[in-house]
Scaffold this motif. Structure first.
Motif, PDB file in Angstrom:
ATOM      1  N   THR A   1       0.829  -1.206   0.000  1.00 40.11           N
ATOM      2  CA  THR A   1       0.000   0.000   0.000  1.00 40.11           C
ATOM      3  C   THR A   1       0.862   1.254   0.000  1.00 40.11           C
ATOM      4  O   THR A   1       0.624   2.213  -0.741  1.00 40.11           O
ATOM      5  CB  THR A   1      -0.915   0.005   1.236  1.00 40.11           C
ATOM      6  OG1 THR A   1      -1.700  -1.191   1.232  1.00 40.11           O
ATOM      7  CG2 THR A   1      -1.825   1.212   1.223  1.00 40.11           C
TER       8      THR A   1
ATOM      9  N   TYR B   1       0.943   4.179  -2.798  1.00 41.51           N
ATOM     10  CA  TYR B   1       0.447   5.501  -2.427  1.00 41.51           C
ATOM     11  C   TYR B   1       1.469   6.597  -2.733  1.00 41.51           C
ATOM     12  O   TYR B   1       1.130   7.638  -3.310  1.00 41.51           O
ATOM     13  CB  TYR B   1       0.099   5.516  -0.940  1.00 41.51           C
ATOM     14  CG  TYR B   1      -0.607   6.778  -0.489  1.00 41.51           C
ATOM     15  CD1 TYR B   1      -1.939   6.986  -0.795  1.00 41.51           C
ATOM     16  CD2 TYR B   1       0.079   7.743   0.235  1.00 41.51           C
ATOM     17  CE1 TYR B   1      -2.582   8.134  -0.386  1.00 41.51           C
ATOM     18  CE2 TYR B   1      -0.558   8.893   0.657  1.00 41.51           C
ATOM     19  CZ  TYR B   1      -1.888   9.088   0.342  1.00 41.51           C
ATOM     20  OH  TYR B   1      -2.516  10.229   0.753  1.00 41.51           O
TER      21      TYR B   1
ATOM     22  N   ASN C   1      -1.624   8.279   6.742  1.00 48.60           N
ATOM     23  CA  ASN C   1      -2.803   9.066   7.127  1.00 48.60           C
ATOM     24  C   ASN C   1      -2.984   8.946   8.630  1.00 48.60           C
ATOM     25  O   ASN C   1      -3.891   8.294   9.112  1.00 48.60           O
ATOM     26  CB  ASN C   1      -4.045   8.547   6.400  1.00 48.60           C
ATOM     27  CG  ASN C   1      -5.233   9.481   6.586  1.00 48.60           C
ATOM     28  OD1 ASN C   1      -5.085  10.623   6.994  1.00 48.60           O
ATOM     29  ND2 ASN C   1      -6.423   8.977   6.286  1.00 48.60           N
TER      30      ASN C   1
ATOM     31  N   ARG D   1      -5.705  14.413  10.697  1.00 46.58           N
ATOM     32  CA  ARG D   1      -7.103  14.518  10.260  1.00 46.58           C
ATOM     33  C   ARG D   1      -7.779  15.723  10.919  1.00 46.58           C
ATOM     34  O   ARG D   1      -7.566  16.003  12.106  1.00 46.58           O
ATOM     35  CB  ARG D   1      -7.862  13.245  10.623  1.00 46.58           C
ATOM     36  CG  ARG D   1      -7.298  12.014   9.947  1.00 46.58           C
ATOM     37  CD  ARG D   1      -7.918  10.740  10.480  1.00 46.58           C
ATOM     38  NE  ARG D   1      -9.353  10.727  10.264  1.00 46.58           N
ATOM     39  CZ  ARG D   1     -10.157   9.794  10.742  1.00 46.58           C
ATOM     40  NH1 ARG D   1      -9.659   8.821  11.478  1.00 46.58           N
ATOM     41  NH2 ARG D   1     -11.440   9.832  10.518  1.00 46.58           N
TER      42      ARG D   1
ATOM     43  N   TRP E   1     -15.074   9.269   9.909  1.00 49.78           N
ATOM     44  CA  TRP E   1     -14.901   8.799   8.534  1.00 49.78           C
ATOM     45  C   TRP E   1     -13.803   7.746   8.484  1.00 49.78           C
ATOM     46  O   TRP E   1     -12.857   7.761   9.267  1.00 49.78           O
ATOM     47  CB  TRP E   1     -14.552   9.955   7.590  1.00 49.78           C
ATOM     48  CG  TRP E   1     -15.661  10.956   7.461  1.00 49.78           C
ATOM     49  CD1 TRP E   1     -15.721  12.174   8.026  1.00 49.78           C
ATOM     50  CD2 TRP E   1     -16.873  10.789   6.737  1.00 49.78           C
ATOM     51  NE1 TRP E   1     -16.898  12.816   7.707  1.00 49.78           N
ATOM     52  CE2 TRP E   1     -17.622  11.984   6.902  1.00 49.78           C
ATOM     53  CE3 TRP E   1     -17.395   9.758   5.950  1.00 49.78           C
ATOM     54  CZ2 TRP E   1     -18.861  12.148   6.323  1.00 49.78           C
ATOM     55  CZ3 TRP E   1     -18.637   9.937   5.368  1.00 49.78           C
ATOM     56  CH2 TRP E   1     -19.356  11.121   5.554  1.00 49.78           C
TER      57      TRP E   1
ATOM     58  N   THR F   1     -10.507   6.074   7.422  1.00 49.58           N
ATOM     59  CA  THR F   1      -9.239   6.687   7.017  1.00 49.58           C
ATOM     60  C   THR F   1      -8.799   6.157   5.657  1.00 49.58           C
ATOM     61  O   THR F   1      -9.099   5.018   5.273  1.00 49.58           O
ATOM     62  CB  THR F   1      -8.136   6.391   8.047  1.00 49.58           C
ATOM     63  OG1 THR F   1      -7.898   4.984   8.088  1.00 49.58           O
ATOM     64  CG2 THR F   1      -8.522   6.886   9.428  1.00 49.58           C
ATOM     65  N   ASN F   2      -8.113   7.024   4.919  1.00 45.16           N
ATOM     66  CA  ASN F   2      -7.542   6.593   3.641  1.00 45.16           C
ATOM     67  C   ASN F   2      -6.566   5.438   3.832  1.00 45.16           C
ATOM     68  O   ASN F   2      -6.427   4.571   2.969  1.00 45.16           O
ATOM     69  CB  ASN F   2      -6.819   7.766   2.970  1.00 45.16           C
ATOM     70  CG  ASN F   2      -7.794   8.814   2.451  1.00 45.16           C
ATOM     71  OD1 ASN F   2      -8.962   8.510   2.205  1.00 45.16           O
ATOM     72  ND2 ASN F   2      -7.325  10.041   2.311  1.00 45.16           N
ATOM     73  N   GLU F   3      -5.888   5.439   4.975  1.00 43.48           N
ATOM     74  CA  GLU F   3      -4.930   4.371   5.264  1.00 43.48           C
ATOM     75  C   GLU F   3      -5.625   3.015   5.260  1.00 43.48           C
ATOM     76  O   GLU F   3      -5.148   2.055   4.658  1.00 43.48           O
ATOM     77  CB  GLU F   3      -4.277   4.643   6.624  1.00 43.48           C
ATOM     78  CG  GLU F   3      -3.345   3.555   7.089  1.00 43.48           C
ATOM     79  CD  GLU F   3      -2.818   3.820   8.489  1.00 43.48           C
ATOM     80  OE1 GLU F   3      -3.225   4.830   9.095  1.00 43.48           O
ATOM     81  OE2 GLU F   3      -2.019   3.011   8.960  1.00 43.48           O
TER      82      GLU F   3
ATOM     83  N   LEU G   1      -8.574   2.248   3.857  1.00 49.70           N
ATOM     84  CA  LEU G   1      -9.112   1.930   2.541  1.00 49.70           C
ATOM     85  C   LEU G   1      -8.009   1.493   1.576  1.00 49.70           C
ATOM     86  O   LEU G   1      -8.193   0.571   0.767  1.00 49.70           O
ATOM     87  CB  LEU G   1      -9.850   3.146   1.980  1.00 49.70           C
ATOM     88  CG  LEU G   1     -11.104   3.572   2.761  1.00 49.70           C
ATOM     89  CD1 LEU G   1     -11.713   4.822   2.155  1.00 49.70           C
ATOM     90  CD2 LEU G   1     -12.132   2.434   2.786  1.00 49.70           C
ATOM     91  N   LEU G   2      -6.853   2.154   1.646  1.00 49.72           N
ATOM     92  CA  LEU G   2      -5.732   1.762   0.787  1.00 49.72           C
ATOM     93  C   LEU G   2      -5.246   0.358   1.111  1.00 49.72           C
ATOM     94  O   LEU G   2      -4.926  -0.436   0.228  1.00 49.72           O
ATOM     95  CB  LEU G   2      -4.585   2.769   0.942  1.00 49.72           C
ATOM     96  CG  LEU G   2      -4.794   4.140   0.298  1.00 49.72           C
ATOM     97  CD1 LEU G   2      -3.707   5.101   0.741  1.00 49.72           C
ATOM     98  CD2 LEU G   2      -4.801   4.015  -1.227  1.00 49.72           C
TER      99      LEU G   2
ATOM    100  N   ASP H   1     -18.139   4.286   1.711  1.00 47.68           N
ATOM    101  CA  ASP H   1     -16.723   4.323   1.308  1.00 47.68           C
ATOM    102  C   ASP H   1     -16.135   2.916   1.278  1.00 47.68           C
ATOM    103  O   ASP H   1     -15.384   2.556   0.356  1.00 47.68           O
ATOM    104  CB  ASP H   1     -15.919   5.188   2.292  1.00 47.68           C
ATOM    105  CG  ASP H   1     -16.165   6.668   2.074  1.00 47.68           C
ATOM    106  OD1 ASP H   1     -16.719   7.016   1.018  1.00 47.68           O
ATOM    107  OD2 ASP H   1     -15.790   7.469   2.959  1.00 47.68           O
TER     108      ASP H   1
ATOM    109  N   THR I   1     -14.954   0.833  -2.179  1.00 48.43           N
ATOM    110  CA  THR I   1     -13.598   0.287  -2.336  1.00 48.43           C
ATOM    111  C   THR I   1     -13.643  -1.180  -2.753  1.00 48.43           C
ATOM    112  O   THR I   1     -12.913  -1.610  -3.645  1.00 48.43           O
ATOM    113  CB  THR I   1     -12.826   0.420  -1.003  1.00 48.43           C
ATOM    114  OG1 THR I   1     -12.757   1.799  -0.638  1.00 48.43           O
ATOM    115  CG2 THR I   1     -11.426  -0.137  -1.132  1.00 48.43           C
TER     116      THR I   1
END
Length: 789
Positions: free
Chosen positions: A533, A537, A553, A558, A565, A567-569, A571-572, A613, A617
Motif C-alpha cells: 500500500t 500511495y 494518514n 485529520r 470517517w 481513514t484513507n490508510e 481503505l488503501l 466508502d 472500495t
C-alpha cells in the motif's frame, strides 16, 4: 556334502551370532557402567578437592591481604613515623603500636618496621640492630647480610622468602619471611614492614580445610619456588616439584614417585601463588569395591537369563534364514554365501550414498523452502496445515522478543539511473565498458544481492522474496529492538542500510515501501499488504523515496470533527489486500472498519454514508478483476439495513474477489511461461541463448524465471536447452549425411569436444557410434536401440 552337517554348522553359526549380539553389548554396557561409576566417583572426589583447595586459596589470600592492609595502616600511622620511633620520649608508644598491629593477625609470629638506609630495625619487642636481628636472633642460612640490606632497601613490591629452618633462641623453626614496602603501590617507598610467619600456621589452615585429605599439599610462589609443603604421603622428588609448579589450573593425571596420581592445581590472582594437592589414584578404586561387586552380580544374572533366550530366538529364526540362503543359492547358480553378503554390502553402500545425496539436496533446497514459506506467510498468513507449520518452525524464523516487518523494493529505475550520469565520460575505454554493461539488466542480480542480509549492528536479519514477475522484491525483516534506539528510528536505520547496499551495486537509491512492524510472525501478511500500500500511495512524486505505511494518514493529521470517517490508510490497505488476493488481511480490514464505525454510535443515515466508502472500495476491486455481476448486484448491497448484514455480504464478495485475483495472476504467469517456452524452442540453436538473456527479453528477473521454469517443465533452463539441442543433433544425424561438427555448430554448441563428452554420458556412446548403429538398424529394418540413446 551332507545337508544335515551343513545345516548343523549354519545353526551353530547363527546361534553364535545371536549370543555375540547379546553378550557383546552386555559386556560393553557393563564396562561402560563400571567406568562411568569410577569416573563419576573420581570426578566427585577431584571436584571436592578443587573446591577445598579453592577455599584454602581464598583463606590464605585473605590472610596475606591482612598483612598488606596492616602495612598500609602502618604507613599512615603518625605514631610510627621515623621521627616518632627514634624520639626518646615517644619511642615506647611506637613500640606498643607495633605490638598492637602484630596482634591483629593470627599468623604473624613477629613484625618488624625498617626505615631505608637505617642500621636499626623496630619490632614489638623494641629497638634492635639490623645485623643482630637477622644475624643472631633469626639466623638465615641462605640470606646473607648483603642480600638482607638490598631487599629491605630496594624492593618496590611485596616479596616472600622461601621456607627456611631458622635458628631462634636455640631452637629450629620452619619460617617464611614476607616483606611489604610502604607506602604500598608507591614508586618510592621509604620503609619496609617485615613479617615472620611460621610455616605450621599455613599448613595447619590447609589441613583444617582439606579435612582428612590423604595426600600431599604444596604452595608455590609466582616464580615456581616452594613456599610450604605438607606431606601425608611419600614426598616427591625435586624434579617432580618443578613439574608441579608449572601446572595450569584444573585437574591433572600424572606419575609421581612411580605411581599414578590425581593432581589438583589452583592459582591466586592476588599474588600469583599456586596451590597444589596430589592424591594416589588407587584411593579412588578402593572406594568402589561395593559398586564393582554389584555390577558383577547384575551382569551374571542378566547373562544367565539372556543366554537361553538368545538360543531360543536363534532356533526360531533359523529356518527362515536357511530358506532365504537356499533361495539365494538357487538364484545365483549355486554361488557361495559370501557373494550374497557382498551384494548386501553393496546395497548398504548404495543406501549410504543415497542418503548422503538426499541430505545434500535438502541442504540445497533450504533457501528455496524458506523462500516459499515466507511467500506463503506474506500472501496467505500462517497456514492451518500442521506439516507446513512444522516446516516453518524448523527454519528458526521465530524467536523470543523478535519483531517482523516487510519492506518492498522497487527497481524499475535502477538500470537507467546507473548509466545516465556515467556515460558522459571522456575516456573511450570506460564509455565502451559501460556501454557493454548496459546490455545486461542490473536487476537480474538484485535478488541475489538481497537474498539474505545480516545486519548485526542493528540486530536484524533480512530475507529477500520475489513475489511476482515484476521488478519488485519483498524483504522480510526479522529484528530485535536495541535498548538505546527508538523503535521507529531503528526501523529507519534498517531501511537505509538496505538502500545503501543497493546503492553500492547500482549507484542509485531504490524506491521503498515499508509496512508496520509486528511482534508475531503470522502477522507478516499484514505488514506485506501495508508495504505494498505504501509503495502504491507514494507520499511524494519524486523517485528514490521511502514511504512508511504509518505515515500515510495518521490520526493527528485529520481535521477535527472527521474522526468518524474511514481513514484513507484503511481503505488503501483494503484495496491492496484485494489486489494481492489476500483474503485474510482483507477480511480482517473489513471486520476492523465495521467494528470501528459501529462503536461510534452514529445515526443510521450517517453510518450508511460512512460505510459506502467501504462498499465502494470493495466494488472497485471487484470491477478491476472482472466481476461484473457484483457491479450489477450493487443495489442489493447498498440496501443494507444493519451493519452485520453489510459485513456478511462483503465477506462473501471479498472471497470471490481474492479467488479471482489469484486465478488472474496464475493465468498471467502461465501465459508468460508459455511464451517463454515458445521463445526457447524457437531460439535454442542460438549459441548466445542464456537464462539472463531470456529474462531480459521478458522483463523479469533471472532467479524468478529459473524457479518458475523448473516448476513449469521439471527441468532447469540449461537442461531443457541441452535436451532440445541433443534431440536436434540426433534428428540431423539420422536424416542427413552432414559432418558431425557442422551439425553441432548448427544447433548452437560451439565446443564440439564438450558436446561429445556430454552426449556419451547421456546415451552411453559417442555421436559417431550412435550414427553408425542407426545406419545398421536401418539396413536390417530394426529400430534404433534406445537403451544406448
Amino acid at each position: 556334502m551332507n545337508p544335515k552337517r551343513t545345516s548343523s554348522r549354519l545353526l551353530r553359526s547363527y546361534m553364535l551370532s545371536y549370543l555375540l549380539i547379546f553378550l557383546i553389548p552386555l559386556i560393553l554396557i557393563t564396562v561402560l557402567v563400571y567406568q562411568s561409576a569410577v569416573k563419576s566417583l573420581r570426578t566427585e572426589i577431584e571436584q571436592s578437592n578443587v573446591n577445598q583447595l579453592s577455599q584454602v586459596r581464598m583463606t590464605i589470600d585473605g590472610r596475606m591481604k591482612e598483612l598488606s592492609d596492616i602495612a598500609a595502616r602502618i604507613s599512615y600511622d603518625n605514631n610510627l613515623t621515623s621521627y616518632m620511633v627514634k624520639h626518646p620520649y615517644y619511642s615506647r608508644e611506637a613500640i606498643n603500636t607495633l605490638a598492637q598491629y602484630r596482634a591483629n593477625s593470627s599468623i604473624i609470629d613477629e613484625l618488624f618496621l625498617y626505615f631505608h638506609n637505617d642500621s636499626m630495625i623496630y619490632s614489638s619487642q623494641g629497638l634492635s640492630n639490623l645485623n643482630v636481628v637477622f644475624g643472631r636472633t633469626y639466623e638465615f642460612n641462605n640470606w646473607t647480610n648483603e642480600q638482607i640490606t638490598h631487599d629491605l632497601n630496594e624492593i618496590n613490591y611485596p616479596m616472600t622468602r622461601l621456607t627456611e629452618q631458622l635458628g631462634t633462641h636455640s631452637r629450629q623453626r620452619s619460617m617464611l619471611l614476607h616483606i611489604v614496602p610502604i607506602k604500598p603501590a608507591d614508586a618510592y617507598p621509604y620503609a619496609s614492614v617485615v613479617y615472620l610467619i611460621e610455616e605450621s600456621k599455613l599448613t595447619g589452615m590447609m589441613d583444617s580445610i582439606l579435612n582428612d585429605f590423604k595426600g600431599n599439599s604444596y604452595i608455590f610462589d609466582n616464580t615456581g619456588q616452594v613456599l610450604t609443603v605438607n606431606n601425608h604421603d611419600q614426598p616427591v622428588q625435586n624434579q617432580e616439584l618443578n613439574t608441579l609448579s608449572q601446572l595450569g589450573e584444573g585437574i591433572h593425571s600424572m606419575m609421581l614417585n612411580g605411581k599414578p596420581q590425581s593432581v589438583v592445581s589452583v592459582t591466586s590472582a592476588q599474588n600469583g601463588w599456586t596451590y597444589v594437592t596430589t592424591m594416589p589414584s588407587d584411593q579412588f578404586f578402593s572406594r568402589i569395591f561395593h559398586i564393582q561387586t554389584l555390577i558383577i552380580l547384575v551382569f551374571g544374572l542378566i547373562a544367565l537369563a539372556g543366554i537361553p533366550i538368545a538360543v531360543l530366538l536363534a532356533r526360531r529364526q533359523y529356518h527362515p534364514l536357511r530358506d532365504l540362503v537356499e533361495f539365494a543359492k538357487e538364484k545365483t547358480n549355486h554361488s557361495t554365501i559370501p557373494s550374497v553378503s557382498s551384494g548386501t554390502s553393496n546395497e548398504w553402500t548404495w543406501i549410504k550414498n543415497t542418503l548422503h545425496d538426499y541430505r545434500y539436496q535438502m541442504d540445497m533446497q533450504e533457501p528455496y523452502v524458506r523462500h516459499q514459506c515466507l511467500l506463503l506467510l506474506m500472501k496467505h498468513g500462517k497456514p492451518e496445515d500442521p506439516e507446513t507449520i512444522r516446516v516453518i518452525d524448523s527454519l528458526g524464523l521465530e524467536a523470543d522478543h523478535h519483531q517482523y516487518f516487510v519492506m518492498i523494493v522497487a527497481s524499475d529505475i535502477l538500470s537507467e539511473a546507473r548509466y545516465t550520469d556515467t556515460l558522459q565520460a571522456t575516456d573511450t575505454d570506460i564509455a565502451e565498458t559501460q556501454r557493454l554493461e548496459k546490455l545486461l539488466d542490473p536487476y537480474l542480480f538484485l535478488p541475489d544481492i538481497l537474498a539474505e542480509i545480516d545486519l548485526p549492528h542493528l540486530n536484524a536479519h533480512i530475507y529477500g522474496i520475489e513475489y511476482s514477475s515484476g521488478n519488485r522484491l519483498a524483504l522480510a525483516v526479522c529484528w530485535h529492538q536495541l535498548e538505546e534506539v527508538e523503535r521507529q528510528q531503528q526501523m529507519k536505520q534498517i531501511v537505509e542500510a538496505v538502500r545503501e547496499i543497493v546503492f553500492e551495486h547500482y549507484y542509485t537509491l531504490p524506491t521503498v515501501g515499508v509496512g508496520t512492524s509486528y511482534t508475531r510472525l503470522d502477522e507478516l501478511n499484514q505488514s506485506f499488504i501495508e508495504a505494498a500500500t505504501a509503495m502504491e500511495y507514494r507520499l511524494t512524486d519524486t523517485q528514490h523515496s521511502v514511504t512508511y505505511f504509518d505515515q500515510l494518514n495518521s490520526e493527528a493529521d485529520r481535521p477535527s470533527g472527521e474522526h468518524y470517517w474511514i481513514t484513507n490508510e484503511s481503505l488503501l490497505k483494503l484495496s491492496q489486500s484485494l489486489k494481492q488476493g489476500n483474503i485474510m488481511v482483507a477480511s480482517h480490514m473489513v471486520q476492523t472498519v465495521v467494528a470501528d464505525v459501529r462503536s461510534q454510535a452514529l445515526p443510521l443515515s450517517l453510518m450508511r454514508c460512512v460505510l459506502f466508502d467501504l462498499l465502494n472500495t470493495v466494488l472497485k476491486a471487484a470491477s478491476e478483476v472482472g466481476l461484473i455481476r457484483s457491479i450489477r448486484d450493487m443495489p442489493k448491497l447498498a440496501s443494507f439495513e444493519r451493519t452485520e448484514e453489510l459485513e456478511e455480504q462483503l465477506h462473501l464478495l471479498i472471497a470471490r474477489i481474492c479467488t479471482c485475483a489469484e486465478h488472474k495472476e496464475e493465468t498471467k504467469q502461465l501465459s508468460m511461461m508459455d511464451q517463454v517456452l515458445a521463445y526457447v524452442r524457437e531460439q535454442y540453436c542460438d549459441y548466445a541463448l542464456s537464462l539472463e538473456g531470456v529474462a531480459q527479453q521478458f522483463s523479469i528477473s533471472s532467479s524468478y524465471l529459473s524457479r518458475t521454469f523448473k516448476e513449469k517443465t521439471g527441468y532447469t533452463f540449461s537442461q531443457y536447452v541441452w535436451q532440445l539441442r541433443m534431440d536436434e543433433v540426433i534428428r540431423q544425424m539420422n536424416d542427413t549425411n552432414d559432418p558431425l561438427k557442422d551439425i553441432i555448430l548448427r544447433v548452437g554448441y560451439l565446443d564440439t569436444a564438450n558436446f561429445i563428452r556430454k552426449f556419451k554420458k547421456e546415451t552411453g556412446c559417442t555421436p559417431g557410434q550412435y550414427r553408425k548403429q542407426s545406419l545398421q538398424n536401418e539396413d536390417h529394418n530394426l529400430p534404433i536401440n534406445n537403451s544406448t540413446g
